[in-house]
Design a protein around this motif. Structure first.
Motif, short mmCIF file in Angstrom:
data_model
loop_
_atom_site.label_atom_id
_atom_site.label_comp_id
_atom_site.label_asym_id
_atom_site.label_seq_id
_atom_site.Cartn_x
_atom_site.Cartn_y
_atom_site.Cartn_z
N ALA A 37 1.00 -1.41 -0.06
CA ALA A 37 -0.10 0.19 0.00
C ALA A 37 0.91 1.28 -0.08
O ALA A 37 0.60 2.13 -0.66
CB ALA A 37 -0.93 -0.12 1.15
N ALA A 38 1.99 1.14 0.70
CA ALA A 38 2.84 2.30 1.00
C ALA A 38 3.53 2.71 -0.69
O ALA A 38 3.61 3.80 -1.13
CB ALA A 38 4.10 2.04 1.78
N ALA A 39 3.88 1.40 -1.24
CA ALA A 39 4.32 1.69 -2.55
C ALA A 39 3.38 2.36 -3.51
O ALA A 39 3.60 3.18 -4.49
CB ALA A 39 5.14 0.38 -3.02
N GLU A 40 2.14 1.79 -3.50
CA GLU A 40 1.11 1.91 -4.46
C GLU A 40 0.83 3.79 -4.21
O GLU A 40 0.39 4.33 -5.08
CB GLU A 40 -0.23 1.17 -4.26
N PHE A 41 0.84 3.91 -2.93
CA PHE A 41 0.34 5.31 -2.40
C PHE A 41 1.78 6.49 -3.17
O PHE A 41 1.22 7.27 -3.56
CB PHE A 41 0.38 5.56 -0.95
N SER A 42 2.86 5.76 -3.00
CA SER A 42 3.89 6.85 -3.49
C SER A 42 3.50 6.91 -4.83
O SER A 42 3.94 8.07 -5.30
CB SER A 42 5.28 6.29 -3.15
N ARG A 43 3.41 5.88 -5.73
CA ARG A 43 2.88 6.18 -7.21
C ARG A 43 2.19 7.03 -7.16
O ARG A 43 2.20 7.89 -8.31
CB ARG A 43 2.93 4.71 -7.81
N ILE A 44 0.84 6.82 -6.63
CA ILE A 44 -0.32 7.67 -7.13
C ILE A 44 -0.02 9.37 -6.72
O ILE A 44 -0.25 10.00 -7.45
CB ILE A 44 -1.30 7.22 -6.30
N VAL A 45 0.54 9.47 -5.78
CA VAL A 45 1.06 10.98 -5.26
C VAL A 45 2.03 11.42 -6.26
O VAL A 45 1.88 12.53 -6.75
CB VAL A 45 1.54 10.73 -3.89
N ALA A 46 3.01 10.52 -6.58
CA ALA A 46 3.95 11.04 -7.69
C ALA A 46 3.42 11.52 -8.80
O ALA A 46 3.76 12.47 -9.75
CB ALA A 46 5.09 10.14 -7.84
N ASP A 47 2.33 10.66 -9.51
CA ASP A 47 1.78 10.81 -10.68
C ASP A 47 0.95 12.25 -10.60
O ASP A 47 0.76 13.03 -11.55
CB ASP A 47 0.69 9.42 -11.02
N ALA A 48 0.10 12.06 -9.45
CA ALA A 48 -0.83 13.38 -9.34
C ALA A 48 0.08 14.79 -9.18
O ALA A 48 -0.68 15.98 -9.51
CB ALA A 48 -1.60 13.10 -7.84
N SER A 49 1.40 14.72 -8.46
CA SER A 49 1.90 15.80 -8.55
C SER A 49 2.70 16.34 -9.65
O SER A 49 3.54 17.36 -9.60
CB SER A 49 2.93 15.78 -7.25
N ARG A 50 2.90 15.51 -10.69
CA ARG A 50 3.67 15.40 -11.91
C ARG A 50 2.94 16.75 -12.65
O ARG A 50 1.84 16.93 -12.94
CB ARG A 50 3.80 14.44 -12.73
N PRO A 51 3.68 17.68 -13.10
CA PRO A 51 3.23 18.87 -13.76
C PRO A 51 2.66 18.38 -15.24
O PRO A 51 2.93 17.41 -15.71
CB PRO A 51 4.49 19.77 -14.54
#
Length: 356
Positions: A37-51
């Protein structure tokens, strides 16, 4: 700022989005264990934060969609051909002062007029060289729309920073205004009811052309004798859209039009809202033998008439919907009979000695 949090949810984990301390969304994650879940969470946040990194065309279209139903959305439809052909495929951070200057130089060499108008010029034998040179006022309008779209994208967090847009200087204000006799001739030469009502509205409210054409009957208050050129009950005044009292002539014309209305728009023709009065206005001006008549002339004329009647600049500014009276002073003070009268009295020289 929005904040993402990883939380336990229904025996597993979820990603939650908070804004101003309140949860605004929650989504179940596929991973059921803490590490996954922590790894999946990190991927989603990174995608959402990408310009998002959109180009100008994408921003322009999104801004037009956001302004759907407003006059600027229609105006941007016509500006899109030139703006998007030059800037459309570029990213906002690629727009520089030099690029803006190149656009201005190009537009100053482009052909003017619509294809239909160019065909009329061609048939009339007008040299093609005289068609070139889009005016700076038109170029400035196009670039103002580009700037508005980019600033909206920055505010909407679609881009990090809107670039500076250099544009031509604002053209000198038009000096043309109608005398009351000219206006009466124009009114008498108007053959259609919608144009007569438009003219009375324009001169009686000093409203902008867009405000008059967008005016709806719910903003006509017959009981209090008021015309709301902007939205009713808004706390922040809209630029150039004041609330003004009806004149007797305007009240009578509005009452008659209201009795025969077929749409919610005040200015209508054949059961349809009127999008432009330029053609009918041009024909009426030609019949009346008056040159230099545009929709903006009536707003300017109304302000001049008020100044000539000796009304205070603060009152005229309020009528025009100006945020302060500085621009009103600069443009209309010279038409006032009391303008500089006090200062001139200090220069008075007469007296017994000169009389001899």
């Amino acid at each position: 700022m929005p904040e993402y949090k990883l939380q336990k949810f229904r025996g597993g984990y979820a990603i939650c989005l908070y804004e101003d301390g309140k949860r605004i969304s929650r989504r179940q994650l596929e991973s059921g264990d803490a590490a996954g879940a922590a790894a999946e969470f990190s991927r989603i946040v990174a995608d959402a934060s990408r310009p998002i990194d959109p180009d100008v065309r994408t921003i322009w279209d999104a801004y037009r969609a956001d302004r759907e139903g407003r006059r600027i959305a229609l105006n941007m439809k016509w500006s899109a051909k030139s703006i998007l052909a030059f800037f459309g495929d570029r990213k906002p951070d690629e727009i520089t002062t030099k690029l803006c200057r190149d656009y201005v130089a190009k537009r100053r060499q482009d052909l003017r007029g619509s294809p239909e108008q160019q065909e009329r010029w061609r048939n009339a034998g007008k040299p093609v060289a005289s068609w070139t040179g889009v005016k700076d006022g038109t170029i400035r309008t196009e670039m103002n729309q580009l700037r508005a779209a980019l600033l909206w994208a920055e505010k909407s967090k679609i881009i990090l920073k809107a670039p500076a847009i250099e544009m031509p200087s604002a053209p000198s204000p038009r000096e043309r205004h109608l005398t009351k006799h000219e206006f009466e001739r124009l009114l008498n030469a108007s053959e259609t009811p919608h144009l007569r009502l438009y003219l009375l509205l324009a001169i009686s409210t000093a409203g902008r052309n867009a405000a008059l054409l967008e005016l709806t009957w719910d903003r006509i208050d017959f009981e209090r004798g008021l015309v709301f050129l902007g939205e009713r009950n808004v706390l922040r005044p809209q630029k150039g859209r004041a609330t003004v009292p009806m004149t007797n002539a305007l009240r009578a014309a509005l009452a008659n039009a209201h009795a025969h209305r077929r749409t919610d728009r005040v200015i209508e023709w054949a059961g349809e809202p009127v999008r432009s009065v330029r053609t009918s206005l041009s024909k009426a001006a030609k019949r009346a033998g008056i040159i230099g008549v545009t929709p903006h002339v009536f707003r300017h004329s109304a302000a001049v008439w008020m100044a000539e009647a000796g009304h205070r600049m603060q009152e005229i500014a309020a009528f025009l919907g100006h945020s302060d009276d500085q621009i009103t002073q600069r443009v209309y003070a010279r038409f006032s009979p009391s303008h500089l009268r006090g200062a001139a009295s200090a220069l008075e020289i007469g007296g017994p000695r000169l009389a001899r």
